[in-house]
Enzyme design. Structure first.
Site, short mmCIF file in Angstrom:
data_model
loop_
_atom_site.label_atom_id
_atom_site.label_comp_id
_atom_site.label_asym_id
_atom_site.label_seq_id
_atom_site.Cartn_x
_atom_site.Cartn_y
_atom_site.Cartn_z
N PRO A 129 -43.31 -13.11 -30.14
CA PRO A 129 -42.31 -14.19 -30.25
C PRO A 129 -42.80 -15.50 -30.85
O PRO A 129 -42.88 -16.53 -30.18
CB PRO A 129 -41.85 -14.37 -28.81
CG PRO A 129 -43.06 -14.02 -28.00
CD PRO A 129 -43.73 -12.89 -28.76
N CYS A 130 -43.08 -15.49 -32.15
CA CYS A 130 -43.48 -16.72 -32.83
C CYS A 130 -42.34 -17.74 -32.86
O CYS A 130 -42.59 -18.94 -33.03
CB CYS A 130 -44.00 -16.43 -34.23
SG CYS A 130 -42.94 -15.41 -35.25
N HIS A 131 -41.11 -17.29 -32.63
CA HIS A 131 -39.97 -18.23 -32.58
C HIS A 131 -40.05 -19.14 -31.36
O HIS A 131 -39.36 -20.16 -31.31
CB HIS A 131 -38.64 -17.47 -32.60
CG HIS A 131 -38.43 -16.54 -31.46
ND1 HIS A 131 -38.97 -15.27 -31.43
CD2 HIS A 131 -37.77 -16.70 -30.29
CE1 HIS A 131 -38.62 -14.68 -30.29
NE2 HIS A 131 -37.90 -15.53 -29.58
#
Length: 165
Positions: A129-131
């Site tokens: 989850p780089c978001h």
């Protein structure tokens, strides 16, 4: 050795899912920069078990029925990039962290820019989850899928876009 891929429709556009026999290698955006993620030769295979499982889990996530992913991952990058991506996996659903917080967690508070660069090269979007990584000010910052998509994913997870603390 070639990698298998399939595309899927999602609320954030078409996603290209890429897998090896070991696990998921990439979730790429429809308008991804061509050189952001380097991959071996790709062959379409809509029946690859890792791809089918990834698509199922992503559909559940977008429907609000899944908070964590259990698909096998085949992360391909430098040791530093892999460490950053592992740190991303530790960010809980619905929470955010700054690049500075990630650098500190990795034991190198001076590595904020390097963490940002590794985050930007994360090949397994959404699942890794780089978001969930934001600027120290709380503002949304660069995202391969676009800031509108980043805001959509954070909203899906219960965060309002804009300033986070």
């Amino acid at each position: 050795m070639s990698l298998a891929y399939k595309t899927m429709e999602s609320p954030v556009g078409k996603l290209k899912l890429v897998a090896s026999d070991e696990g998921l290698v990439a979730v790429l955006w429809q308008n991804d920069r061509p050189n952001r993620v380097r991959l071996d030769e790709l062959k379409e295979n809509g029946q690859h078990p890792v791809l089918l499982e990834t698509e199922r889990q992503l559909q559940e996530y977008f429907a609000g029925k899944r908070r964590t992913f259990s698909v096998a991952l085949d992360m391909r990058g430098t040791p530093f990039q892999k460490n950053v991506w592992e740190a991303l996996l530790a960010i809980p659903f619905g929470e955010t962290r700054s690049y500075a917080q990630l650098a500190k967690r990795l034991g190198n508070p001076q590595a904020t820019r390097a963490v940002g660069a590794a985050n930007g090269r994360n090949p397994i979007s959404i699942i890794v989850p780089c978001h969930r990584v934001i600027g120290s000010s709380g503002k949304l910052t660069g995202f391969a899928g676009g800031l509108e998509t980043k805001a959509h994913l954070l909203h899906l997870e219960g965060k309002e876009s804009g300033l986070f603390h």
